[in-house]
Design a protein around this motif. Structure first.
Motif, short mmCIF file in Angstrom:
data_model
loop_
_atom_site.label_atom_id
_atom_site.label_comp_id
_atom_site.label_asym_id
_atom_site.label_seq_id
_atom_site.Cartn_x
_atom_site.Cartn_y
_atom_site.Cartn_z
N ASN A 137 -8.67 4.93 -1.74
CA ASN A 137 -8.01 3.89 -0.96
C ASN A 137 -6.57 3.76 -1.41
O ASN A 137 -6.24 4.07 -2.57
N GLY A 141 -5.43 -1.14 0.75
CA GLY A 141 -6.74 -0.83 1.30
C GLY A 141 -7.86 -1.18 0.34
O GLY A 141 -8.91 -1.69 0.74
N LYS A 144 -8.19 -5.03 0.36
CA LYS A 144 -8.77 -5.50 1.62
C LYS A 144 -10.25 -5.14 1.71
O LYS A 144 -11.08 -5.99 2.07
N ASN A 145 -10.60 -3.91 1.38
CA ASN A 145 -11.99 -3.48 1.48
C ASN A 145 -12.87 -4.19 0.46
O ASN A 145 -14.04 -4.49 0.76
N LEU A 149 -15.89 -6.44 1.83
CA LEU A 149 -17.26 -6.07 1.46
C LEU A 149 -17.91 -7.19 0.65
O LEU A 149 -19.09 -7.51 0.86
N TYR A 200 -21.59 3.24 3.44
CA TYR A 200 -20.30 3.96 3.51
C TYR A 200 -20.33 5.27 2.72
O TYR A 200 -19.31 5.94 2.60
#
Length: 209
Positions: A137, A141, A144-145, A149, A200
């Motif tokens: 990432n 990113g 944010k992820n 999550l 994922y």
């Protein structure tokens, strides 16, 4: 008899190896966290080595720790700063709320609400570096992820925060658990984090007993 006893596949030898790995991984993690900017790489390496070694049966967990540590040194710099800032702000807030409640300046209900928020923040932070170890990432990113999550799997995140809060208390209160508890906590955390990651990951990446 001694040959049988010293056989690496002997259950006793396997157990002794796992205990030794637990101690050394915890010590390597501790040393890696001393320079604050490298704590991200150290957390990522501890999680990855504990998951791969204990749940997927990979050998040479020390070697894996150092490989993952070096791989995440640069990507882990900014997340380490974020982790340190959020952690210390949350710790300062909890201490202030506790002192206020004890002195009667604040209600215990307000302290309880603050404790839930603190546990949630710790749970989110508990996902940050395992995410770094498993996915590629950008810095933004990754943040944010991690937040997305963690909030989408709120019960898992709160459980992670509570488990790691207890582990943190034990290490600060008694000191000696810090020589084995970090690796053990990383293993326990993986039981909650890997189901969060599973949608994922490819079947090969997510394979775990």
């Amino acid at each position: 008899m001694f040959q049988k006893l010293l056989n690496p596949e002997n259950p006793l030898m396997i157990t002794m190896t796992q205990v030794t790995d637990c101690i050394f991984l915890s010590l390597f993690w501790l040393l890696g966290c001393i320079p604050v900017l490298t704590m991200g790489a150290s957390f990522a390496a501890l999680y990855d080595a504990a998951f791969r070694g204990y749940r997927q049966g990979e050998k040479h967990t020390w070697h894996r720790f150092f490989r993952v540590f070096l791989r995440n040194l640069k990507p882990g710099l900014l997340p380490s700063v974020v982790f340190a800032g959020v952690f210390w702000a949350a710790a300062w807030g909890m201490i202030s709320l506790w002192n206020g409640a004890v002195l009667g300046q604040l209600s215990w209900m307000l302290f309880s609400a603050g404790a839930v928020v603190g546990i949630l923040l710790l749970g989110i932070l508990s996902v940050l570096f395992p995410m770094l170890s498993r996915f590629e990432n950008s810095f933004l990113g990754l943040l944010k992820n991690t937040v997305f999550l963690s909030l989408s799997k709120l019960p898992f995140t709160l459980a992670l925060g509570a488990i790691n809060a207890v582990g943190l208390y034990l290490c600060l209160r008694f000191i000696f658990p810090i020589f084995f508890l970090p690796a053990l906590l990383a293993l326990i955390d993986s039981l909650l984090i890997e189901p969060m990651f599973k949608p994922y990951l490819t079947p090969t990446e997510s394979a775990a007993p």
